[in-house]
Design a protein around this motif. Structure first.
Motif, mmCIF file in Angstrom:
data_model
loop_
_atom_site.group_PDB
_atom_site.id
_atom_site.type_symbol
_atom_site.label_atom_id
_atom_site.label_comp_id
_atom_site.label_asym_id
_atom_site.label_seq_id
_atom_site.Cartn_x
_atom_site.Cartn_y
_atom_site.Cartn_z
ATOM 1 N N ALA A 137 23.963 21.626 24.969
ATOM 2 C CA ALA A 137 24.424 20.338 24.442
ATOM 3 C C ALA A 137 25.921 20.318 24.185
ATOM 4 N N PHE A 138 26.485 21.460 23.764
ATOM 5 C CA PHE A 138 27.898 21.490 23.392
ATOM 6 C C PHE A 138 28.779 22.130 24.460
ATOM 7 N N GLY A 139 28.275 22.206 25.684
ATOM 8 C CA GLY A 139 29.105 22.562 26.812
ATOM 9 C C GLY A 139 29.367 24.032 27.020
ATOM 10 N N ALA A 140 28.507 24.900 26.492
ATOM 11 C CA ALA A 140 28.694 26.336 26.714
ATOM 12 C C ALA A 140 28.374 26.685 28.166
ATOM 13 N N ASP A 141 28.903 27.825 28.595
ATOM 14 C CA ASP A 141 28.718 28.263 29.975
ATOM 15 C C ASP A 141 27.545 29.212 30.156
ATOM 16 N N GLY A 142 27.031 29.774 29.060
ATOM 17 C CA GLY A 142 25.912 30.691 29.193
ATOM 18 C C GLY A 142 25.568 31.337 27.867
ATOM 19 N N LEU A 143 24.376 31.934 27.842
ATOM 20 C CA LEU A 143 23.888 32.652 26.662
ATOM 21 C C LEU A 143 23.460 34.044 27.094
ATOM 22 N N VAL A 144 23.861 35.041 26.302
ATOM 23 C CA VAL A 144 23.431 36.416 26.532
ATOM 24 C C VAL A 144 22.611 36.858 25.321
ATOM 25 N N VAL A 145 21.415 37.345 25.565
ATOM 26 C CA VAL A 145 20.544 37.861 24.508
ATOM 27 C C VAL A 145 20.601 39.380 24.580
ATOM 28 N N THR A 146 21.053 40.012 23.493
ATOM 29 C CA THR A 146 21.273 41.456 23.528
ATOM 30 C C THR A 146 20.281 42.215 22.658
ATOM 31 N N ASN A 253 20.881 27.432 13.548
ATOM 32 C CA ASN A 253 21.703 26.405 12.908
ATOM 33 C C ASN A 253 23.162 26.839 12.846
ATOM 34 N N ALA A 254 23.380 28.107 12.506
ATOM 35 C CA ALA A 254 24.747 28.620 12.441
ATOM 36 C C ALA A 254 25.412 28.535 13.807
ATOM 37 N N ALA A 255 24.685 28.927 14.839
ATOM 38 C CA ALA A 255 25.237 28.849 16.190
ATOM 39 C C ALA A 255 25.584 27.411 16.548
ATOM 40 N N SER A 256 24.715 26.471 16.200
ATOM 41 C CA SER A 256 24.943 25.062 16.527
ATOM 42 C C SER A 256 26.197 24.534 15.850
ATOM 43 N N ILE A 257 26.406 24.927 14.602
ATOM 44 C CA ILE A 257 27.573 24.435 13.865
ATOM 45 C C ILE A 257 28.870 24.921 14.506
ATOM 46 N N VAL A 258 28.932 26.192 14.843
ATOM 47 C CA VAL A 258 30.163 26.726 15.435
ATOM 48 C C VAL A 258 30.353 26.182 16.855
ATOM 49 N N LEU A 259 29.272 26.032 17.598
ATOM 50 C CA LEU A 259 29.376 25.437 18.931
ATOM 51 C C LEU A 259 29.876 23.993 18.846
ATOM 52 N N TYR A 260 29.396 23.260 17.867
ATOM 53 C CA TYR A 260 29.885 21.888 17.687
ATOM 54 C C TYR A 260 31.372 21.889 17.373
ATOM 55 N N GLU A 261 31.795 22.814 16.501
ATOM 56 C CA GLU A 261 33.218 22.868 16.143
ATOM 57 C C GLU A 261 34.077 23.193 17.362
ATOM 58 N N ALA A 262 33.609 24.112 18.192
ATOM 59 C CA ALA A 262 34.343 24.427 19.420
ATOM 60 C C ALA A 262 34.423 23.197 20.317
ATOM 61 N N HIS A 263 33.324 22.483 20.437
ATOM 62 C CA HIS A 263 33.288 21.266 21.263
ATOM 63 C C HIS A 263 34.216 20.205 20.684
ATOM 64 N N ARG A 264 34.221 20.055 19.373
ATOM 65 C CA ARG A 264 35.081 19.057 18.714
ATOM 66 C C ARG A 264 36.553 19.370 18.967
ATOM 67 N N GLN A 265 36.925 20.641 18.785
ATOM 68 C CA GLN A 265 38.316 21.024 19.008
ATOM 69 C C GLN A 265 38.750 20.772 20.445
#
Length: 270
Positions: A137-146, A253-265
């Motif tokens: 939703a916030f335009g990330a390029d990928g997710l890595v699960v470690t 939720n934490a990930a969503s908040i920071v992803l939104y902030e990156a998208h906003r900036q």
């Protein structure tokens, strides 16, 4: 093919729903729901098998999908299809068996505006799917699960992603080491990726950190947070300001908040 009893093929399909080890060995997983199945086909994932109810008149969507994918088709007794779909009889028109892509970090595109997410050792499949959905939703390029983690191809994860699993590269990595080696390769190639970790004792709020450059956001386990390796690798650690009595946020939720902030900036910078 028709399946009307719990034969060997039905049991094989059932393991894709319930058994992670056998799902991994088969290299395929079950997909439930109109939107996820549609997105899997639209984004070029290999649909190996489509399951539908015996003697049921299929919608134009289902008929088109059967023709477009060229997948094996299985007509299944209503009660058996309902069991695999985890819904009541008659509630599901199609189920899909889809091939897993390779766990190759090269699937994640990296450029000047790179935004990636690492989810370190998540325990809940639903949280993995939720992070996939937010990342998309916030335009990330990928997710890595470690690390030793919940399976992104678990039905709960696939459902929680609401189809975004098929639009966003999701890669599993054994540990932080191989991901950091990949980050180092990107830096050597001229892309200065910044590793931004989330932690309740972080040094700054997300809004106070420049998230407009190439960023890899690291989010930790729901209980223990980030591993020591990721903490040490972080270039900056952010904490989400909170009020009230809650001591922490759910990882997704934490990930969503920071992803939104990156998208906003990034939108503000244009």
């Amino acid at each position: 093919m028709r399946i009307t009893v719990r034969n060997a093929r039905f049991q094989q399909l059932q393991t894709l729903l319930t058994n992670r080890t056998k799902r991994g060995r088969a290299g395929e997983f079950l997909v439930q729901g109109v939107r996820p199945i549609t997105m899997a086909a639209e984004h070029g994932w290999q649909v190996r098998t489509l399951l539908h109810e015996t003697d049921r008149r299929l919608s134009s969507w289902a008929q088109d999908l059967l023709q477009a994918t060229g997948a094996e088709t299985i007509a299944m007794a209503p009660d058996l299809l309902a069991e695999l779909s985890e819904k009541e009889e008659g509630a599901t028109e199609l189920l899909a068996v889809v091939a897993m892509p390779p766990d190759d970090l090269a699937r994640v595109p990296v450029g000047p505006s790179f935004l990636g997410v690492v989810f370190d050792r998540p325990t809940q499949p639903g949280n993995v799917g939720a992070v996939v959905r937010s990342a998309d939703a916030f335009g990330a390029d990928g997710l890595v699960v470690t690390g030793h983690a919940a399976d992104p191809y678990d039905p709960k994860s696939v459902r929680a992603s609401t189809g975004s699993l098929f639009a966003l590269p999701v890669v599993r990595a054994a540990s932080h080491h191989e991901v950091l080696d990949w980050v180092g390769t990107q830096r050597d190639a001229g892309t200065p990726v910044t590793v931004v970790a989330t932690d309740e004792d972080g040094d700054a709020a997300p809004a106070d950190v420049d998230l407009t450059g190439p960023v890899l956001l690291a989010v930790g386990n729901e209980t223990a947070g980030l591993s020591k390796g990721w903490r040490e690798a972080a270039d900056v650690t952010v904490a989400i300001p909170m009020a009230g009595s809650a001591s922490s946020l759910n990882a997704s939720n934490a990930a969503s908040i920071v992803l939104y902030e990156a998208h906003r900036q990034r939108l503000a910078r244009g």
